[in-house]
Design an enzyme around this catalytic site. Structure first.
Site, short mmCIF file in Angstrom:
data_model
loop_
_atom_site.label_atom_id
_atom_site.label_comp_id
_atom_site.label_asym_id
_atom_site.label_seq_id
_atom_site.Cartn_x
_atom_site.Cartn_y
_atom_site.Cartn_z
N SER A 163 0.87 -1.18 0.00
CA SER A 163 0.00 0.00 0.00
C SER A 163 0.91 1.23 0.00
CB SER A 163 -0.84 -0.02 1.28
OG SER A 163 -1.48 1.21 1.49
N TYR B 172 -2.47 -1.34 10.68
CA TYR B 172 -2.57 -1.59 9.24
C TYR B 172 -1.33 -1.04 8.52
CZ TYR B 172 -4.09 -1.44 4.38
OH TYR B 172 -4.13 -1.60 3.02
N1 LIG Z 1 -8.68 -0.46 -1.73
C1 LIG Z 1 -7.72 0.27 -1.21
O1 LIG Z 1 -7.88 1.48 -1.00
C2 LIG Z 1 -6.37 -0.35 -0.92
C3 LIG Z 1 -5.26 0.49 -0.82
C4 LIG Z 1 -4.01 -0.06 -0.55
C5 LIG Z 1 -3.89 -1.43 -0.40
N2 LIG Z 1 -4.98 -2.23 -0.49
C6 LIG Z 1 -4.80 -3.68 -0.31
O2 LIG Z 1 -5.30 -4.36 -1.45
C7 LIG Z 1 -5.62 -5.71 -1.07
C8 LIG Z 1 -6.97 -6.07 -1.67
O3 LIG Z 1 -7.97 -5.27 -1.09
P1 LIG Z 1 -9.14 -4.62 -1.94
O4 LIG Z 1 -8.89 -3.18 -1.99
O5 LIG Z 1 -9.33 -5.35 -3.20
O6 LIG Z 1 -10.37 -4.80 -0.93
P2 LIG Z 1 -11.61 -5.80 -0.93
O7 LIG Z 1 -12.45 -5.60 -2.14
O8 LIG Z 1 -12.22 -5.64 0.41
O9 LIG Z 1 -10.93 -7.24 -1.05
C9 LIG Z 1 -10.27 -7.84 0.02
C10 LIG Z 1 -10.11 -9.33 -0.29
O10 LIG Z 1 -9.42 -9.94 0.81
C11 LIG Z 1 -10.14 -11.07 1.22
N3 LIG Z 1 -10.01 -11.31 2.65
C12 LIG Z 1 -10.20 -10.41 3.65
N4 LIG Z 1 -10.10 -11.03 4.84
C13 LIG Z 1 -9.84 -12.33 4.57
C14 LIG Z 1 -9.66 -13.50 5.39
N5 LIG Z 1 -9.76 -13.44 6.72
N6 LIG Z 1 -9.42 -14.68 4.78
C15 LIG Z 1 -9.36 -14.77 3.43
N7 LIG Z 1 -9.53 -13.71 2.61
C16 LIG Z 1 -9.78 -12.52 3.18
C17 LIG Z 1 -11.61 -10.78 0.87
O11 LIG Z 1 -12.31 -11.99 0.64
P3 LIG Z 1 -13.47 -12.59 1.58
O12 LIG Z 1 -14.14 -11.45 2.28
O13 LIG Z 1 -14.36 -13.30 0.62
O14 LIG Z 1 -12.76 -13.52 2.50
C18 LIG Z 1 -11.45 -10.00 -0.44
O15 LIG Z 1 -11.42 -10.89 -1.52
C19 LIG Z 1 -5.56 -5.74 0.45
O16 LIG Z 1 -4.36 -6.36 0.86
C20 LIG Z 1 -5.56 -4.28 0.86
O17 LIG Z 1 -4.91 -4.06 2.08
C21 LIG Z 1 -6.22 -1.73 -0.76
#
Ligand SMILES: NC(=O)c1ccc[n+]([C@@H]2O[C@H](COP(=O)([O-])OP(=O)(O)OC[C@H]3O[C@@H](n4cnc5c(N)ncnc54)[C@H](OP(=O)(O)O)[C@@H]3O)[C@@H](O)[C@H]2O)c1
Length: 264
Positions: free
Chosen positions: A140, A153
């Site tokens: 991130s 985080y």
């Molecule tokens: N969106 C942002 O602003 C942002 C910015 C920087 C970094 N990121 C990073 O990008 C990555 C993906 O996030 P996203 O933005 O795509 O958000 P998202 O749409 O909420 O997706 C998160 C994914 O992680 C999975 N997950 C969460 N907890 C889990 C658990 N306990 N076991 C297995 N799977 C789990 C969820 O699947 P289930 O709920 O089906 O388990 C979902 O598929 C993350 O590492 C996040 O920290 C996001």
């Protein structure tokens, strides 16, 4: 050379979902891991039909200790060799450190840090032995600086960036690469789930998920150590790295404000 197989954690939504689309377009076979198995099945069915690839689905909560061993057992039982590991699953916890339920914070560290490390350790030896493979970790812009009101985080994502760079160097010359994708605020379920949706940082600078995933995918294919998608995020990450921490943490706090502490 046989078609590659990519394992993507957190493929049930957001960046992981879009990455699965990109791998499928390039005819990689897939293993999709997350808790929401109905969403994984929906994606898998469509990708099999559209691209004629093999897609396996494994429902697993990665916050449970031992979860990574179960993922390995699943791929072994299916006779799969994993050529690409995408450690994408993750979530955030917006709030005061001392007020966020400790179980949620520990679960977050299990997913963001422990499972990511454990899965890398389980699958890297096979990639090295076959002299081909990629590990793509999702960090991130939080990886570059401390983040009050999301302290654990930000610290978890600093680990991801540091670990990936160390690993990338160790892997040089093996035919395997490690890449850290460092997105800023991105239009996914993350904003809602982490409680950050209405913070200034999210309202100021939100990037589309397709562009973020495509940037990470390209960086992984070209073996880059890290990539920050978007100009604003690049600038933020750069200044986050070089500005004294006592200044950057005050600025970040303003971007992620919380109501006054309860009882104070
Ligand atoms: N969106 C942002 O602003 C942002 C910015 C920087 C970094 N990121 C990073 O990008 C990555 C993906 O996030 P996203 O933005 O795509 O958000 P998202 O749409 O909420 O997706 C998160 C994914 O992680 C999975 N997950 C969460 N907890 C889990 C658990 N306990 N076991 C297995 N799977 C789990 C969820 O699947 P289930 O709920 O089906 O388990 C979902 O598929 C993350 O590492 C996040 O920290 C996001």
């Amino acid at each position: 050379m046989p078609a590659e197989t990519a394992l993507i954690t957190g493929a049930s939504s957001g960046i992981g979902w879009e990455l699965a689309e990109l791998f499928a377009r390039d005819k990689s076979n897939l293993v999709l891991v997350a808790r929401r198995v109905d969403r994984l099945e929906e994606l898998a069915t469509r990708l099999r039909q559209q691209h004629g690839i093999t897609v396996e689905v494994f429902a697993q909560d990665l916050s449970i200790p031992g979860a990574s061993d179960r993922v390995l057992e699943f791929t072994r039982t299916k006779g799969l060799e994993i050529d690409v590991l995408v450690n994408n699953a993750g979530f955030g916890t917006h709030g005061y450190f001392d007020e966020i339920p400790v179980e949620r914070q520990v679960a977050m560290l299990q997913v963001n840090v422990v499972a990511l490390t454990h899965l890398s350790r389980l699958y890297a030896p096979g990639m090295i032995a076959r002299r081909r493979g990629h590990i793509l970790n999702i960090g991130s812009t939080a990886s570059f600086q401390p983040g009050p009101n999301l302290s654990t985080y930000y610290a978890s994502k600093a680990y991801v960036l540091s670990f990936t760079h160390g690993l990338a160097e160790e892997l040089s010359g093996t035919g395997v690469t490690a890449t850290c994708l460092c997105p800023g605020p991105t239009e996914t379920g993350f904003g809602e789930d982490s409680g950050m949706k209405n913070t200034l940082i999210f309202r100021m600078n939100l990037m589309g998920v397709k562009a973020v995933a495509a940037t990470g995918y390209r960086a992984m294919r070209t073996g880059r150590g890290q990539v920050v998608p978007g100009l604003m995020n690049k600038v933020g990450a750069y200044f986050g790295s070089i500005t004294p921490r006592w200044i950057v943490r005050k600025v970040t706090r303003q971007l992620q404000t919380l109501p006054p502490r309860s009882g104070r």
